[in-house]
Design an enzyme around this catalytic site. Sequence first.
Site, PDB file in Angstrom:
ATOM      1  N   ARG A  76       0.851  -1.187   0.000  1.00 35.57           N
ATOM      2  CA  ARG A  76       0.000   0.000   0.000  1.00 35.57           C
ATOM      3  C   ARG A  76       0.887   1.237   0.000  1.00 35.57           C
ATOM      4  O   ARG A  76       1.914   1.281   0.678  1.00 35.57           O
ATOM      5  CB  ARG A  76      -0.935   0.025   1.226  1.00 35.57           C
ATOM      6  CG  ARG A  76      -2.094  -0.958   1.166  1.00 35.57           C
ATOM      7  CD  ARG A  76      -3.109  -0.550   0.093  1.00 35.57           C
ATOM      8  NE  ARG A  76      -4.263  -1.439   0.035  1.00 35.57           N
ATOM      9  CZ  ARG A  76      -4.384  -2.494  -0.758  1.00 35.57           C
ATOM     10  NH1 ARG A  76      -3.355  -2.809  -1.557  1.00 35.57           N
ATOM     11  NH2 ARG A  76      -5.465  -3.227  -0.764  1.00 35.57           N
TER      12      ARG A  76
ATOM     13  N   HIS B  47       0.081  -0.285  -9.937  1.00 37.18           N
ATOM     14  CA  HIS B  47      -0.720  -1.205  -9.115  1.00 37.18           C
ATOM     15  C   HIS B  47      -1.160  -2.430  -9.929  1.00 37.18           C
ATOM     16  O   HIS B  47      -2.335  -2.783  -9.961  1.00 37.18           O
ATOM     17  CB  HIS B  47      -1.947  -0.493  -8.532  1.00 37.18           C
ATOM     18  CG  HIS B  47      -2.358  -1.062  -7.201  1.00 37.18           C
ATOM     19  ND1 HIS B  47      -2.613  -0.290  -6.100  1.00 37.18           N
ATOM     20  CD2 HIS B  47      -2.545  -2.349  -6.800  1.00 37.18           C
ATOM     21  CE1 HIS B  47      -2.958  -1.064  -5.080  1.00 37.18           C
ATOM     22  NE2 HIS B  47      -2.915  -2.325  -5.483  1.00 37.18           N
TER      23      HIS B  47
ATOM     24  N   GLU C 134      -2.278   7.601  -5.328  1.00 31.42           N
ATOM     25  CA  GLU C 134      -2.527   6.944  -6.608  1.00 31.42           C
ATOM     26  C   GLU C 134      -3.969   7.007  -7.082  1.00 31.42           C
ATOM     27  O   GLU C 134      -4.239   6.763  -8.258  1.00 31.42           O
ATOM     28  CB  GLU C 134      -2.118   5.465  -6.520  1.00 31.42           C
ATOM     29  CG  GLU C 134      -3.024   4.612  -5.662  1.00 31.42           C
ATOM     30  CD  GLU C 134      -2.598   3.149  -5.665  1.00 31.42           C
ATOM     31  OE1 GLU C 134      -3.439   2.306  -6.021  1.00 31.42           O
ATOM     32  OE2 GLU C 134      -1.448   2.836  -5.315  1.00 31.42           O
TER      33      GLU C 134
END
Length: 330
Positions: free
Chosen positions: A233, A294, A262
């Site tokens: 994360r 991601h 993000e």
Amino acid sequence: MKVAIFSSKRYDQEFLRAANTESHELVFYEPRLTAATAPLAKDFPIVCVFINDQLDAETLEILADQGTQLVALRSAGFNNVDVAKATELGITVVRVPAYSPYSVAEHAVGMILMLNRKLYRAYNRVRDDNFSLEGLLGFDLHNCSVGIVGTGKIGQCFAQIMKGFGCQLLAYDPYPNPACIELGVTYMAMEDLLAQSKIVSLHCPLMPQTHHIINASTLKVLQPGTMLINTSRGGLIDTPAVIDAIKSGQVGYLGIDVYEQEENLFFEDLSDTVIQDDHFQLLQSFPNVLITAHQAFFTRNALENIASTTLSNIGDFAAGRPCINQVKMT
């Protein structure tokens, strides 16, 4: 039951439809779920969301007023949901606790190899008919000390892979994993791990205790030139602090598949826009930084597991059965 699915892409639709054996009414929305987009879920008893959807108190109140009873996360993490508020409003929250730990662990290893052996530079050089080896020097992973922060399922998979390279495995986790101990992992305090590791890879959840676990103070403990990898994360890393550490040489390599801000960047095509995030733009300018958007989870195996578990969670709720994947206040 009617399910409003937010932050949905073509691949989400493909895998969720394939897993929808109970014929729930799936309605796909591309926008993220926020207070502004929550009206799209009016009269939907179930909303299905991903990691960058914002289920804060305001959004949850709108959903509750509109009749939403279940929030089904297509992820393991639930830091984007105000679980206390959801509980207060009578909204059940379920998640996908595990989908494919191998997908994320393997991506982290790929980032290590890419950064160490400068594969991104080598690829572009050869395409330009430049066959010089200058600037491509790496180091052997064999006998390299690798620090693993968080040894759950993903951290365990990562440890297994790095053991295959012949690395010395160090770990920090308040709850040591017996499987990792059997692999020969040495558990130690966080500060000791940072001081002794040539590579540090983060595999822990984001919670108040781990927010900015990598910060100005902890970065000072690193050996100069340490490689830092984050596939967990974005909020685990204090971005301005790590930028300073890159400039000073304390961090010699940075590989991130996640970024604290993000939500306004990842999963979208912004190639024709000017990105306004100065920290992100600065990170992109460094030659020793590798950023992916991601995608560590993004394998066919993982998407199949995410879809099947999500629809199973929804099926349990629809049938009034207890769901083992319910997120509860502790």
